[in-house]
Design a protein around this motif. Structure first.
Motif, PDB file in Angstrom:
ATOM      1  N   GLN A  88       0.802  -1.220   0.000  1.00 60.59           N
ATOM      2  CA  GLN A  88       0.000   0.000   0.000  1.00 60.59           C
ATOM      3  C   GLN A  88       0.843   1.283   0.000  1.00 60.59           C
ATOM      4  OE1 GLN A  88      -3.154   0.102  -0.652  1.00 60.59           O
ATOM      5  NE2 GLN A  88      -3.349  -2.111  -0.651  1.00 60.59           N
ATOM      6  N   THR A 146       3.013   4.093  -1.817  1.00 57.22           N
ATOM      7  CA  THR A 146       3.194   4.655  -3.150  1.00 57.22           C
ATOM      8  C   THR A 146       4.686   4.778  -3.438  1.00 57.22           C
ATOM      9  OG1 THR A 146       3.203   6.929  -2.325  1.00 57.22           O
ATOM     10  CG2 THR A 146       1.051   5.998  -2.935  1.00 57.22           C
ATOM     11  N   LYS A 196       4.131   7.153   0.487  1.00 58.95           N
ATOM     12  CA  LYS A 196       2.928   7.579   1.202  1.00 58.95           C
ATOM     13  C   LYS A 196       1.958   6.400   1.229  1.00 58.95           C
ATOM     14  CE  LYS A 196       3.471  12.385  -0.019  1.00 58.95           C
ATOM     15  NZ  LYS A 196       3.030  13.441  -0.922  1.00 58.95           N
ATOM     16  N   CYS A 197       1.203   6.306   2.326  1.00 59.03           N
ATOM     17  CA  CYS A 197       0.267   5.198   2.502  1.00 59.03           C
ATOM     18  C   CYS A 197      -1.022   5.453   1.730  1.00 59.03           C
ATOM     19  CB  CYS A 197      -0.048   5.034   3.994  1.00 59.03           C
ATOM     20  SG  CYS A 197      -1.246   3.725   4.331  1.00 59.03           S
ATOM     21  N   LYS A 198      -1.385   4.511   0.860  1.00 58.40           N
ATOM     22  CA  LYS A 198      -2.633   4.619   0.102  1.00 58.40           C
ATOM     23  C   LYS A 198      -3.850   4.452   1.004  1.00 58.40           C
ATOM     24  CE  LYS A 198      -0.569   2.376  -3.914  1.00 58.40           C
ATOM     25  NZ  LYS A 198      -0.666   1.169  -4.763  1.00 58.40           N
ATOM     26  N   LEU A 199      -3.658   3.840   2.181  1.00 61.27           N
ATOM     27  CA  LEU A 199      -4.781   3.565   3.084  1.00 61.27           C
ATOM     28  C   LEU A 199      -4.924   4.595   4.190  1.00 61.27           C
ATOM     29  CD1 LEU A 199      -4.401  -0.299   3.549  1.00 61.27           C
ATOM     30  CD2 LEU A 199      -5.878   0.930   1.962  1.00 61.27           C
ATOM     31  N   LYS A 232      -8.239   5.690   5.864  1.00 60.97           N
ATOM     32  CA  LYS A 232      -9.293   4.799   5.376  1.00 60.97           C
ATOM     33  C   LYS A 232      -9.563   3.683   6.372  1.00 60.97           C
ATOM     34  CE  LYS A 232      -8.497   5.693   0.526  1.00 60.97           C
ATOM     35  NZ  LYS A 232      -8.246   5.101  -0.782  1.00 60.97           N
ATOM     36  N   ARG A 241      -7.303   0.415   6.687  1.00 60.52           N
ATOM     37  CA  ARG A 241      -5.953   0.486   7.263  1.00 60.52           C
ATOM     38  C   ARG A 241      -5.890  -0.387   8.515  1.00 60.52           C
ATOM     39  NH1 ARG A 241      -2.995   5.761   9.575  1.00 60.52           N
ATOM     40  NH2 ARG A 241      -0.857   5.074   9.307  1.00 60.52           N
TER      41      ARG A 241
END
Length: 90
Positions: free
Chosen positions: A35, A37, A41-44, A47, A50
């Motif tokens: 997750q 990028t 950076k965290c895509k979750l 959210k 996570r």
């Protein structure tokens, strides 16, 4: 303390035993989270999907150090200590 942008040590160094979208068996220590990028950076982030361990992990001067390398080394050592302690009680 705020996270150091682009560090991602906490998304690579420690293991995560709970499922992560794209990593249903969790994440082994030292493996880059799926997750993350390309710019770390965290895509979750923010959210519901996570993992709780990620939500509850808060940056601190002790954990993050002065550089991403120091953060990685600290978390790597913590991971090793956790595994060693767990083996002692099994």
């Amino acid at each position: 303390m705020k996270c150091r942008l682009g560090c991602a040590a906490c998304c690579i160094a420690p293991s995560i035993s709970s499922p992560i979208p794209g990593m249903p068996n969790g994440k082994p220590a030292g493996v880059r989270c799926i997750q993350l990028t390309n710019d770390n950076k965290c895509k979750l982030f923010g959210k519901q999907e996570r993992p709780a361990v990620c939500i509850n992990l808060k940056p601190s001067e002790e954990m993050c150090g002065k550089t991403a390398k120091e953060a990685y080394q600290y978390l790597e050592e913590l991971e090793r200590d956790t595994i060693t302690t767990a083996k002692l009680f099994c």
